[in-house]
Design an enzyme around this catalytic site. Structure first.
Site, short mmCIF file in Angstrom:
data_model
loop_
_atom_site.label_atom_id
_atom_site.label_comp_id
_atom_site.label_asym_id
_atom_site.label_seq_id
_atom_site.Cartn_x
_atom_site.Cartn_y
_atom_site.Cartn_z
N ARG A 193 -31.37 24.05 -5.21
CA ARG A 193 -30.27 24.01 -6.19
C ARG A 193 -30.68 24.02 -7.65
O ARG A 193 -29.86 24.28 -8.51
CB ARG A 193 -29.39 22.78 -5.91
CG ARG A 193 -28.50 23.00 -4.70
CD ARG A 193 -27.90 21.72 -4.21
NE ARG A 193 -28.96 20.86 -3.71
CZ ARG A 193 -28.75 19.69 -3.09
NH1 ARG A 193 -27.53 19.25 -2.93
NH2 ARG A 193 -29.77 18.98 -2.66
N ARG A 203 -25.13 30.16 -2.99
CA ARG A 203 -24.47 29.06 -2.29
C ARG A 203 -22.97 29.01 -2.57
O ARG A 203 -22.22 28.40 -1.80
CB ARG A 203 -25.15 27.72 -2.64
CG ARG A 203 -26.42 27.47 -1.87
CD ARG A 203 -26.18 27.03 -0.42
NE ARG A 203 -25.90 25.61 -0.33
CZ ARG A 203 -24.73 25.08 0.01
NH1 ARG A 203 -23.71 25.86 0.30
NH2 ARG A 203 -24.58 23.78 0.07
N TYR A 239 -33.68 11.48 12.76
CA TYR A 239 -32.36 12.08 12.49
C TYR A 239 -31.51 12.14 13.76
O TYR A 239 -30.30 11.90 13.72
CB TYR A 239 -32.50 13.49 11.91
CG TYR A 239 -32.72 13.50 10.42
CD1 TYR A 239 -31.67 13.24 9.54
CD2 TYR A 239 -33.96 13.78 9.89
CE1 TYR A 239 -31.88 13.25 8.17
CE2 TYR A 239 -34.18 13.78 8.52
CZ TYR A 239 -33.13 13.52 7.67
OH TYR A 239 -33.34 13.51 6.32
N ASP A 247 -34.24 25.09 7.82
CA ASP A 247 -34.17 23.63 7.73
C ASP A 247 -34.82 23.03 8.97
O ASP A 247 -34.71 23.60 10.06
CB ASP A 247 -32.73 23.14 7.59
CG ASP A 247 -32.69 21.69 7.10
OD1 ASP A 247 -32.64 21.48 5.88
OD2 ASP A 247 -32.76 20.77 7.94
N ARG A 294 -39.25 22.76 -1.29
CA ARG A 294 -37.90 23.00 -1.83
C ARG A 294 -37.91 23.89 -3.07
O ARG A 294 -37.12 23.68 -3.98
CB ARG A 294 -37.19 21.69 -2.19
CG ARG A 294 -36.69 20.89 -1.02
CD ARG A 294 -35.40 21.46 -0.46
NE ARG A 294 -35.16 20.91 0.86
CZ ARG A 294 -34.51 19.77 1.09
NH1 ARG A 294 -33.97 19.13 0.11
NH2 ARG A 294 -34.38 19.32 2.32
O1 CP3 Z 1 -37.78 25.84 -0.23
C1 CP3 Z 1 -38.06 25.20 0.80
O2 CP3 Z 1 -38.76 24.16 0.79
C2 CP3 Z 1 -37.65 25.77 2.13
C3 CP3 Z 1 -36.43 25.34 2.68
C4 CP3 Z 1 -36.25 23.94 3.25
C5 CP3 Z 1 -34.96 23.34 3.35
N1 CP3 Z 1 -35.10 22.18 4.05
C6 CP3 Z 1 -33.70 23.91 2.83
C7 CP3 Z 1 -32.64 22.95 2.43
C8 CP3 Z 1 -37.17 23.08 3.86
C9 CP3 Z 1 -38.68 23.21 4.00
C10 CP3 Z 1 -36.42 21.97 4.36
C11 CP3 Z 1 -37.04 20.86 5.12
C12 CP3 Z 1 -36.26 19.66 5.37
N2 CP3 Z 1 -34.93 19.54 5.65
C13 CP3 Z 1 -36.82 18.36 5.44
C14 CP3 Z 1 -38.28 18.03 5.29
C15 CP3 Z 1 -38.67 18.01 3.88
C16 CP3 Z 1 -38.07 16.90 3.10
O3 CP3 Z 1 -37.35 17.21 2.16
O4 CP3 Z 1 -38.35 15.76 3.46
C17 CP3 Z 1 -35.77 17.46 5.71
C18 CP3 Z 1 -35.91 15.94 5.85
C19 CP3 Z 1 -34.59 18.22 5.86
C20 CP3 Z 1 -33.23 17.73 6.20
C21 CP3 Z 1 -32.31 17.99 5.10
N3 CP3 Z 1 -31.77 19.21 4.79
C22 CP3 Z 1 -31.78 17.05 4.16
C23 CP3 Z 1 -32.12 15.57 4.13
C24 CP3 Z 1 -30.93 17.76 3.32
C25 CP3 Z 1 -30.07 17.20 2.23
C26 CP3 Z 1 -30.86 16.90 1.01
C27 CP3 Z 1 -30.23 17.47 -0.22
O5 CP3 Z 1 -31.03 17.75 -1.13
O6 CP3 Z 1 -29.00 17.60 -0.29
C28 CP3 Z 1 -30.96 19.11 3.70
C29 CP3 Z 1 -30.25 20.22 3.05
C30 CP3 Z 1 -31.11 21.32 2.52
N4 CP3 Z 1 -32.07 21.98 3.22
C31 CP3 Z 1 -31.05 21.86 1.21
C32 CP3 Z 1 -32.01 22.89 1.15
C33 CP3 Z 1 -32.34 23.79 0.00
C34 CP3 Z 1 -30.08 21.36 0.15
C35 CP3 Z 1 -29.38 22.40 -0.63
C36 CP3 Z 1 -28.02 22.88 -0.30
O7 CP3 Z 1 -27.12 22.14 0.14
O8 CP3 Z 1 -27.84 24.05 -0.62
#
Ligand code: CP3
Length: 346
Positions: A34, A43, A156, A79, A30
């Site tokens: 944000r 965003r 999920y 994602d 990540r």
């Molecule tokens: O920078 C990076 O790591 C690359 C991008 C990336 C995202 N998601 C973008 C994202 C990666 C590698 C992921 C993987 C991901 N997505 C996982 C596995 C890693 C982990 O965190 O366990 C999982 C479980 C997801 C599913 C997911 N996507 C969730 C649970 C959420 C919400 C969490 C939150 O922080 O709100 C997301 C949204 C998401 N995917 C964001 C980002 C940057 C949140 C930011 C936004 O809304 O702009």
């Protein structure tokens, strides 16, 4: 002037192969997110899915932390849940609540009705983003492609959102073993071929995220998950493209987790790095394992925690510094910058 090193010479890829490097490589899960002002600015104009769907925007976001932090690897902006769109499960992200699956899998019959997914066409935009990012990255910085592991994706798909106790997932797993294994088999084929396609598009390394697998007992991991993770990792493996197998809360699973595959095993902060490495065995590199919340601690405390992890790695080849999970949105940018500086020997 010496030519800039090819991605093959990067310290990140060298460490993935358990070979010695000048300093410990570091990147963050990540790292594009944000906590970064330039990410928040984009965003304002685009939804998360739009950033993922448009290769030029995904490439732009992928580069943000590379430029800002000087990390040793980039991770593609995407994602793990994107394959749910071609699977027909429906995917939305709501602010503050995370992902929502509109048609979750609740009946065994649904598994057998899932459409076939071909990543080359159904997720072509991700592969285009890989190509656009590789073109834009400064030469020594390798790009990591990724996918969700079968268990984390299945959880999920069944729960329909994030969950604390995995009640629906485990009920399905225990009550419908035939449908469970069929779902896991399909997800393993999908993510294995998706990862292989990302490598062909130019990703220099791959990471399989099994973020939620730590909710399982070692016996349930062995029965319900291990063969499918192993299959996905086999399909993903290509010569010269190291694979990172990441999970959280895996302290008691590490033996089998590492045996399922991966050149590098990603571990979280719930187990000390040296103890984890012992359990994983000498044949693997290790990635981790700072608690993301440590970046909210006072600076001197944070620095001490970074140095403790480096001391536990003790200069052995094959350590890639990372957090034990993703950067939290509340993280101060200076804390992330400090970690890079200390790991690189500052
Ligand atoms: O920078 C990076 O790591 C690359 C991008 C990336 C995202 N998601 C973008 C994202 C990666 C590698 C992921 C993987 C991901 N997505 C996982 C596995 C890693 C982990 O965190 O366990 C999982 C479980 C997801 C599913 C997911 N996507 C969730 C649970 C959420 C919400 C969490 C939150 O922080 O709100 C997301 C949204 C998401 N995917 C964001 C980002 C940057 C949140 C930011 C936004 O809304 O702009």
């Amino acid at each position: 002037m010496s030519p800039s090193p090819a991605p093959d010479d990067s310290r990140f890829l060298t460490a993935c192969r358990s070979q010695p490097t000048d300093v410990t490589p570091v990147w963050f899960m990540r790292q594009a997110g944000r906590y970064l002002p330039e990410y928040r600015a984009l965003r304002q104009k685009h939804s998360l899915l739009e950033l993922c769907h448009r290769p030029e925007l995904a490439a732009q976001v992928t580069l943000q932390p590379v430029e800002r932090l000087g990390v040793d690897a980039a991770i593609l902006f995407a994602d793990i849940l994107l394959p749910f769109e071609p699977l027909g499960l429906g995917l939305t992200f709501t602010a503050g609540e995370g992902p929502q699956i509109t048609r979750p899998i609740r009946e065994a019959a649904q598994v057998f009705e899932l459409p076939p997914v071909d990543p080359a066409t159904d997720l072509a935009y991700v592969l285009d983003a890989v190509r656009a990012t590789v073109r834009a990255l400064p030469p020594p910085v390798p790009l990591i492609g990724f996918a969700g592991a079968p268990f984390t994706l299945a959880s999920y798909a069944i729960e329909g959102s994030g969950t604390r106790n995995f009640v629906l997932t485990k009920r399905f797993m225990y009550a419908e073993p035939v449908a469970w294994h069929e779902l896991m088999r399909r997800l393993a084929e999908l993510v294995g071929s998706y990862l292989a396609a990302q490598a062909r598009a130019g990703a220099a390394a791959l990471q399989l995220f099994d973020s939620w697998v730590g909710c399982l007992s070692p016996a349930d991991y062995a029965t319900y998950v291990f063969p499918h993770s192993q299959r996905a990792l086999q399909l993903a493996s290509a010569p010269g493209v190291p694979v990172i197998h990441f999970g959280t809360d895996t302290a008691t699973l590490l033996g089998d987790f590492a045996r399922a595959g991966g050149d590098v095993i990603g571990v979280d902060w719930r187990v000390p790095l040296d103890v984890a490495w012992e359990r994983i065995g000498p044949g693997h590199a290790i990635q981790g394992n700072l608690d993301p919340a440590a970046l909210l601690a006072p600076r001197a405390d944070l620095e001490q925690r970074v140095r403790d992890i480096l001391a536990r790695a003790a200069g052995r080849p094959g350590h890639i510094f990372n957090l034990g999970h993703g950067v939290l949105p509340e993280t101060p940018l200076e804390a992330v910058q400090g970690v890079v500086e200390w790991v690189h020997g500052g």
